[in-house]
Design a protein around this motif. Structure first.
Motif, PDB file in Angstrom:
ATOM      1  N   GLU A  58     -46.319  14.323 -36.285  1.00  0.00           N
ATOM      2  CA  GLU A  58     -45.771  15.513 -36.504  1.00  0.00           C
ATOM      3  C   GLU A  58     -46.261  16.480 -36.645  1.00  0.00           C
ATOM      4  OE1 GLU A  58     -44.447  17.612 -33.682  1.00  0.00           O
ATOM      5  OE2 GLU A  58     -43.342  18.786 -34.419  1.00  0.00           O
ATOM      6  N   HIS A  59     -45.749  16.188 -38.876  1.00  0.00           N
ATOM      7  CA  HIS A  59     -46.464  17.559 -39.760  1.00  0.00           C
ATOM      8  C   HIS A  59     -47.946  18.122 -39.731  1.00  0.00           C
ATOM      9  CE1 HIS A  59     -46.193  18.533 -43.766  1.00  0.00           C
ATOM     10  NE2 HIS A  59     -47.658  17.669 -44.542  1.00  0.00           N
ATOM     11  N   TYR A  60     -49.139  17.545 -39.473  1.00  0.00           N
ATOM     12  CA  TYR A  60     -50.077  17.554 -38.881  1.00  0.00           C
ATOM     13  C   TYR A  60     -50.677  17.571 -37.682  1.00  0.00           C
ATOM     14  CZ  TYR A  60     -50.658  15.750 -44.220  1.00  0.00           C
ATOM     15  OH  TYR A  60     -50.334  16.116 -45.248  1.00  0.00           O
ATOM     16  N   LYS A  61     -49.600  18.342 -36.791  1.00  0.00           N
ATOM     17  CA  LYS A  61     -50.173  18.187 -35.438  1.00  0.00           C
ATOM     18  C   LYS A  61     -51.217  19.187 -35.656  1.00  0.00           C
ATOM     19  CE  LYS A  61     -46.751  21.633 -34.725  1.00  0.00           C
ATOM     20  NZ  LYS A  61     -45.918  22.338 -33.792  1.00  0.00           N
ATOM     21  N   ASP A  62     -51.518  20.658 -36.310  1.00  0.00           N
ATOM     22  CA  ASP A  62     -52.588  21.284 -36.496  1.00  0.00           C
ATOM     23  C   ASP A  62     -54.099  20.052 -36.018  1.00  0.00           C
ATOM     24  OD1 ASP A  62     -51.175  22.782 -35.398  1.00  0.00           O
ATOM     25  OD2 ASP A  62     -50.792  24.243 -37.122  1.00  0.00           O
ATOM     26  N   LEU A  63     -54.304  19.041 -37.103  1.00  0.00           N
ATOM     27  CA  LEU A  63     -55.105  18.810 -37.411  1.00  0.00           C
ATOM     28  C   LEU A  63     -55.488  17.463 -36.748  1.00  0.00           C
ATOM     29  CD1 LEU A  63     -54.883  18.998 -41.198  1.00  0.00           C
ATOM     30  CD2 LEU A  63     -55.944  20.075 -39.901  1.00  0.00           C
ATOM     31  N   LYS A  64     -54.693  17.249 -35.083  1.00  0.00           N
ATOM     32  CA  LYS A  64     -54.463  15.905 -34.400  1.00  0.00           C
ATOM     33  C   LYS A  64     -56.364  15.867 -33.803  1.00  0.00           C
ATOM     34  CE  LYS A  64     -52.863  17.641 -29.698  1.00  0.00           C
ATOM     35  NZ  LYS A  64     -53.332  18.802 -29.909  1.00  0.00           N
ATOM     36  N   ASP A  65     -56.733  16.643 -33.783  1.00  0.00           N
ATOM     37  CA  ASP A  65     -58.124  16.552 -32.903  1.00  0.00           C
ATOM     38  C   ASP A  65     -59.219  16.423 -34.182  1.00  0.00           C
ATOM     39  OD1 ASP A  65     -57.283  16.834 -30.250  1.00  0.00           O
ATOM     40  OD2 ASP A  65     -57.155  19.100 -30.564  1.00  0.00           O
ATOM     41  N   LYS A  66     -58.668  16.346 -35.128  1.00  0.00           N
ATOM     42  CA  LYS A  66     -60.408  16.321 -36.433  1.00  0.00           C
ATOM     43  C   LYS A  66     -60.581  14.478 -36.411  1.00  0.00           C
ATOM     44  CE  LYS A  66     -59.725  20.455 -38.152  1.00  0.00           C
ATOM     45  NZ  LYS A  66     -61.015  21.612 -38.414  1.00  0.00           N
ATOM     46  N   PRO A  67     -61.732  14.250 -36.993  1.00  0.00           N
ATOM     47  CA  PRO A  67     -62.367  13.309 -36.924  1.00  0.00           C
ATOM     48  C   PRO A  67     -61.698  11.702 -37.943  1.00  0.00           C
ATOM     49  CG  PRO A  67     -64.081  14.780 -37.752  1.00  0.00           C
ATOM     50  CD  PRO A  67     -62.861  15.289 -36.988  1.00  0.00           C
ATOM     51  N   PHE A  68     -61.003  12.920 -38.558  1.00  0.00           N
ATOM     52  CA  PHE A  68     -60.745  11.950 -40.155  1.00  0.00           C
ATOM     53  C   PHE A  68     -58.751  12.097 -39.521  1.00  0.00           C
ATOM     54  CE2 PHE A  68     -60.447  16.482 -41.558  1.00  0.00           C
ATOM     55  CZ  PHE A  68     -59.115  16.851 -41.817  1.00  0.00           C
ATOM     56  N   PHE A  69     -58.060  12.572 -38.506  1.00  0.00           N
ATOM     57  CA  PHE A  69     -57.194  11.945 -38.031  1.00  0.00           C
ATOM     58  C   PHE A  69     -56.289  10.921 -38.536  1.00  0.00           C
ATOM     59  CE2 PHE A  69     -52.915  12.655 -35.262  1.00  0.00           C
ATOM     60  CZ  PHE A  69     -52.271  13.384 -36.366  1.00  0.00           C
ATOM     61  N   PRO A  70     -56.415   9.917 -37.363  1.00  0.00           N
ATOM     62  CA  PRO A  70     -56.225   8.566 -37.862  1.00  0.00           C
ATOM     63  C   PRO A  70     -56.357   8.232 -39.053  1.00  0.00           C
ATOM     64  CG  PRO A  70     -57.692   8.670 -36.465  1.00  0.00           C
ATOM     65  CD  PRO A  70     -57.863   9.472 -37.159  1.00  0.00           C
ATOM     66  N   LYS A  71     -57.065   8.481 -40.253  1.00  0.00           N
ATOM     67  CA  LYS A  71     -57.083   7.886 -41.289  1.00  0.00           C
ATOM     68  C   LYS A  71     -55.959   8.940 -41.947  1.00  0.00           C
ATOM     69  CE  LYS A  71     -60.868   9.157 -42.786  1.00  0.00           C
ATOM     70  NZ  LYS A  71     -62.180   8.954 -44.242  1.00  0.00           N
ATOM     71  N   LEU A  72     -55.681   9.566 -41.625  1.00  0.00           N
ATOM     72  CA  LEU A  72     -54.602  10.468 -42.655  1.00  0.00           C
ATOM     73  C   LEU A  72     -53.670  10.110 -42.494  1.00  0.00           C
ATOM     74  CD1 LEU A  72     -53.791  13.612 -43.837  1.00  0.00           C
ATOM     75  CD2 LEU A  72     -53.960  14.216 -41.741  1.00  0.00           C
ATOM     76  N   ILE A  73     -53.337   9.884 -40.588  1.00  0.00           N
ATOM     77  CA  ILE A  73     -51.986   9.220 -40.985  1.00  0.00           C
ATOM     78  C   ILE A  73     -51.878   7.824 -41.283  1.00  0.00           C
ATOM     79  CG2 ILE A  73     -50.163   8.626 -39.040  1.00  0.00           C
ATOM     80  CD1 ILE A  73     -50.956  12.134 -39.174  1.00  0.00           C
ATOM     81  N   ASP A  74     -52.881   7.178 -41.568  1.00  0.00           N
ATOM     82  CA  ASP A  74     -52.798   6.155 -42.310  1.00  0.00           C
ATOM     83  C   ASP A  74     -51.976   5.882 -43.637  1.00  0.00           C
ATOM     84  OD1 ASP A  74     -53.290   4.407 -39.662  1.00  0.00           O
ATOM     85  OD2 ASP A  74     -55.270   4.361 -40.809  1.00  0.00           O
ATOM     86  N   TYR A  75     -52.856   7.139 -44.429  1.00  0.00           N
ATOM     87  CA  TYR A  75     -52.433   7.294 -45.298  1.00  0.00           C
ATOM     88  C   TYR A  75     -51.527   7.928 -46.059  1.00  0.00           C
ATOM     89  CZ  TYR A  75     -53.858  11.378 -49.899  1.00  0.00           C
ATOM     90  OH  TYR A  75     -53.765  11.457 -50.820  1.00  0.00           O
ATOM     91  N   ILE A  76     -50.741   8.666 -45.431  1.00  0.00           N
ATOM     92  CA  ILE A  76     -49.981   9.226 -45.513  1.00  0.00           C
ATOM     93  C   ILE A  76     -48.708   8.311 -45.510  1.00  0.00           C
ATOM     94  CG2 ILE A  76     -47.870  11.141 -45.121  1.00  0.00           C
ATOM     95  CD1 ILE A  76     -50.497  12.618 -46.681  1.00  0.00           C
ATOM     96  N   THR A  77     -48.661   7.473 -44.608  1.00  0.00           N
ATOM     97  CA  THR A  77     -47.703   6.776 -44.004  1.00  0.00           C
ATOM     98  C   THR A  77     -48.391   4.851 -44.821  1.00  0.00           C
ATOM     99  OG1 THR A  77     -48.854   5.440 -42.075  1.00  0.00           O
ATOM    100  CG2 THR A  77     -47.238   7.373 -41.518  1.00  0.00           C
TER     101      THR A  77
END
Ligand code: GDP
Ligand code: MG
Length: 160
Positions: free
Chosen positions: A58-77
């Motif tokens: 939800e926090h990074y929803k504007d970036l959800k279509d970026k290729p790095f999004f799954p990695k970003l979510i793994d990183y933040i969690t």
């Protein structure tokens, strides 16, 4: 409601600042908080928190279509983060300057990312990019009652 302190040059606003899991793991919590404290902003909320996946998305929803999004979510969690609400005149833009460019190799020396990080995917800290997002993100990360209403004794020494 936000206590009103009238400031000539700039609106009192709030920024959501977060020390990411790499900042916590690397022992940079004190160093990073200290930069905002020393600047003269007011800390209204602070907690160590293990972020669930849906909140990160939800926090990074504007970036959800970026290729790095799954990695970003793994990183933040991937470990605890430090959530902060900082208040002050022009705090949103000023905090972005204190934080520095998204890519730490392009961030100026003297900024948090410029001094303390080397890679975009491990850039140690988040800061809201607009006052509206500051409000949105603080409401997202903090529950009712988690923010404190207080005035610093330094206030008259920071703002004329
Ligand atoms: P910020 O506002 O400076 O944090 O940057 P953005 O809003 O553009 O991106 C949010 C966060 O996503 C960044 O701070 C990085 O942690 C991550 N990010 C952005 N771009 C990339 C990228 O190209 N690769 C990776 N791995 N992460 C990125
Ligand atoms: Mg951003």
């Amino acid at each position: 409601a936000v206590p009103q302190r009238i400031v000539a040059s700039s609106e009192v606003e709030r920024s959501y600042i977060m020390i990411k899991p790499d900042g916590v793991q690397r022992g940079l919590v004190g160093e990073i908080i200290s930069r905002f404290e020393k600047k003269g902003f007011l800390l209204k909320g602070l907690k160590l928190f293990q972020c669930p996946k849906d909140l990160a998305q939800e926090h990074y929803k504007d970036l959800k279509d970026k290729p790095f999004f799954p990695k970003l979510i793994d990183y933040i969690t991937s470990g605890p983060v430090v959530c902060m609400a900082w208040e002050g005149a022009g705090v949103v833009a000023s905090a972005r300057k204190l934080i520095g460019a998204t890519n730490p190799l392009q961030a100026e020396p003297g900024t948090i990312r410029g001094d303390l990080a080397v890679q975009t995917g491990r850039n140690v800290v988040h800061g809201s990019d607009s006052p509206d997002n500051g409000k949105r993100e603080i409401e997202l990360w903090f529950k009712e009652g988690e923010l404190c209403q207080w005035e610093s004794v330094q206030a008259p020494w920071l703002i004329e």
